[in-house]
Design an enzyme around this catalytic site. Structure first.
Site, PDB file in Angstrom:
ATOM      1  N   ASP A 162       0.888  -1.165   0.000  1.00 36.83           N
ATOM      2  CA  ASP A 162       0.000   0.000   0.000  1.00 36.83           C
ATOM      3  C   ASP A 162       0.925   1.214   0.000  1.00 36.83           C
ATOM      4  O   ASP A 162       1.451   1.604   1.038  1.00 36.83           O
ATOM      5  CB  ASP A 162      -0.896   0.003   1.238  1.00 36.83           C
TER       6      ASP A 162
ATOM      7  N   GLU B 193      -1.377  -1.395  -4.940  1.00 36.91           N
ATOM      8  CA  GLU B 193      -2.596  -0.653  -5.239  1.00 36.91           C
ATOM      9  C   GLU B 193      -2.335   0.323  -6.376  1.00 36.91           C
ATOM     10  O   GLU B 193      -1.304   0.998  -6.410  1.00 36.91           O
ATOM     11  CB  GLU B 193      -3.064   0.102  -3.994  1.00 36.91           C
TER      12      GLU B 193
ATOM     13  N   ASP C 212      -2.371   0.930   7.454  1.00 28.06           N
ATOM     14  CA  ASP C 212      -1.645   0.817   6.184  1.00 28.06           C
ATOM     15  C   ASP C 212      -1.173  -0.617   5.938  1.00 28.06           C
ATOM     16  O   ASP C 212      -1.140  -1.073   4.797  1.00 28.06           O
ATOM     17  CB  ASP C 212      -0.462   1.793   6.162  1.00 28.06           C
TER      18      ASP C 212
END
Length: 174
Positions: free
Chosen positions: A11, A70, A142
């Site tokens: 991420d 992502e 996160d």
């Protein structure tokens, strides 16, 4: 799937980059590790170097066969989008240098795969990641997002394997 595939999920962020590592063996996904690289106090070039080094260290330590990250999404603040793009680019570069295949997933797809709805909030993602990976302790936001990326990729690999085993092809494969 006959063999175990280790997946490193990322991420990306210019202040905090989350990572999550899972093993996929057949229909089972097992939690290996997760955490965050905290970068906020450094200048941007140093942050980018830290992301690159951290991913290199994770690859060396855990030996993943897959890398998932992502996809970029549109920010209201163009400066934030540029910084996020730089962080993503450095993370992808570290994976490519380690000769890992790179898979990218949109935030909505990740939330859909993990929570069941593309508009899920961070707390719902954290909660479902803990359930899906049978984790009892707290997982930082996160890191949970990175684990959700890894879970999404694991689901993708399982679906791909079922299609190959069943001889089913899809227009979505590319």
């Amino acid at each position: 799937m006959n063999n175990t595939r280790r997946i490193l999920g990322i991420d990306p962020g210019s202040q905090i980059t989350g990572y999550g590592i899972v093993d996929l063996c057949g229909n089972t996904v097992r939690y290996i590790d997760s955490g965050c690289v905290r970068l906020a106090k450094e200048e941007m070039p140093v942050r980018l170097m830290m992301i690159h080094q951290a991913i290199g260290e994770l690859v060396a330590q855990y030996q993943p066969q897959e890398f998932a990250i992502e996809s970029i999404f549109v920010h209201k603040n163009p400066n934030s989008a540029l910084k996020l793009g730089q962080a993503r680019g450095v993370a992808i570069c570290a994976a490519v240098l380690a000769e890992l295949p790179v898979s990218e997933y949109a935030a909505k797809s990740i939330k859909q795969a993990v929570v069941g709805q593309g508009g899920a909030d961070k707390l719902q993602v954290q909660h479902m990641v803990k359930i899906l990976l049978n984790c009892s302790g707290a997982i930082q936001s996160d890191a949970a997002d990175a684990l959700a990326v890894a879970l999404t990729h694991a689901h993708h690999l399982q679906t791909q394997h079922r299609r190959q085993r069943g001889g089913v092809s899809s227009a979505w494969e590319g």
